[in-house]
Design an enzyme around this catalytic site. Structure first.
Site, PDB file in Angstrom:
ATOM      1  N   GLY A  92      -9.162 -27.515 -44.494  1.00  0.00           N
ATOM      2  CA  GLY A  92      -8.060 -26.590 -44.703  1.00  0.00           C
ATOM      3  C   GLY A  92      -6.853 -27.358 -45.206  1.00  0.00           C
ATOM      4  N   LYS A  93      -5.939 -26.674 -45.847  1.00  0.00           N
ATOM      5  CA  LYS A  93      -4.705 -27.308 -46.304  1.00  0.00           C
ATOM      6  C   LYS A  93      -3.695 -26.217 -46.614  1.00  0.00           C
ATOM      7  CE  LYS A  93      -3.490 -31.656 -47.064  1.00  0.00           C
ATOM      8  NZ  LYS A  93      -3.910 -32.792 -46.212  1.00  0.00           N
TER       9      LYS A  93
END
Length: 290
Positions: free
Chosen positions: A117-118
């Site tokens: 995720g980011k």
């Protein structure tokens, strides 16, 4: 001793590929070396979802400015999404997607039970007061409340954010959930459940990788000269550790400029960019004058 200014627009004309383009190219290249179904490779070229949210902020003068925030969630087959939150003017959905893919690869390579995720907000953190940064972070946590959590998506500090940012994010999320939930973020201060040594860990891992690369080529760290591009928390900690191991640090730089000395630089005498934003260029000026 020389000081180097940042590159000009003409020198930076050739824009590098985006994180997303690079990640996809790396995926295709790696897939040729392993037995992976083409359908899986095609799936991994795309994120599960990318959320875009509006994050209103009341500025100190009473005006309201609305910033855009993102959270890319690439793949959660191995476990909850995990990845940093960055505050930078150039944060975009495409950048977050590419970086979330790299988080998937990193967690898989290290056999960690997380996916990639980011996220972040397109904002210049230097243009915000501390109170504004806190309000922005708390509102961002509110906008992402249904998408994050210990079993869904775990945030972490990244460019433009730090342990304090994670503390605000955790507190805001916990208030929404009605109980304290430390597991919604990593990189928080130890006093509220964070891990000791976490802040130094990225720089330490960089130093270890450099040391092992030197050894791989049959050299000694004590016979190695090193230049460090980026003297923030990662670069500074890496440089200090490599210096401790005997390497000669001949150059360091940050967004303001750099310093070079073929005889070696005492990096322990230079505060990191996080500690003192003008430290590198000030150090270079003092040495030139001396």
């Amino acid at each position: 001793m020389t000081t180097q200014p940042p590159a000009t627009e003409d020198e930076s004309a050739a824009e590098p590929d985006s994180a997303l383009v690079t990640a996809r190219r790396q995926l295709e290249r790696a897939a040729t070396h392993v037995d992976v179904d083409p359908g899986v490779v095609e799936r991994l070229k795309h994120p599960t979802r990318v959320q875009q949210v509006s994050v209103p902020l009341e500025r100190e003068d009473g005006s309201v400015e609305v910033f855009t925030g993102y959270r890319a969630q690439h793949d959660d087959v191995r476990g909850p999404y995990k990845g940093g939150l960055r505050y930078h003017p150039e944060v975009s959905a495409e950048e977050c997607t590419g970086l979330s893919m790299w988080m998937t690869w990193k967690c898989a390579v290290m056999d960690l039970p997380f996916g990639g995720g980011k996220g972040g907000i397109a904002v210049d953190p230097k243009a915000l007061t501390e109170d504004e940064t806190e309000r922005l972070t708390r509102r961002f946590a509110e906008e992402l409340r249904d998408a994050v959590g210990p079993t869904k998506d775990v945030a972490a500090p990244d460019m433009g954010t730090d342990a304090q940012t994670m503390a605000w994010f955790m507190d805001a999320y916990s208030m929404q959930q009605g109980e304290t939930i430390p597991g919604v973020v990593t990189g928080k201060p130890p006093v509220i459940g964070g891990s000791y040594g976490r802040e130094e860990a990225p720089g330490r891992s960089t130093a270890i990788a450099a040391r092992e690369a030197v050894r791989y080529y049959g050299r000694e760290v004590s016979d190695t000269t090193i230049a460090v591009q980026g003297f923030g928390s990662v670069g500074a900690n890496a440089a200090r550790l490599l210096e401790e191991w005997g390497a000669t640090i001949v150059a360091v730089s940050d967004v303001n400029g750099g310093v070079y000395d073929p005889d070696g630089i005492d990096v322990s005498a230079i505060p990191s960019h996080d500690e003192e934003p003008e430290a590198v260029t000030r150090f270079a000026t003092e040495l030139d004058e001396g």
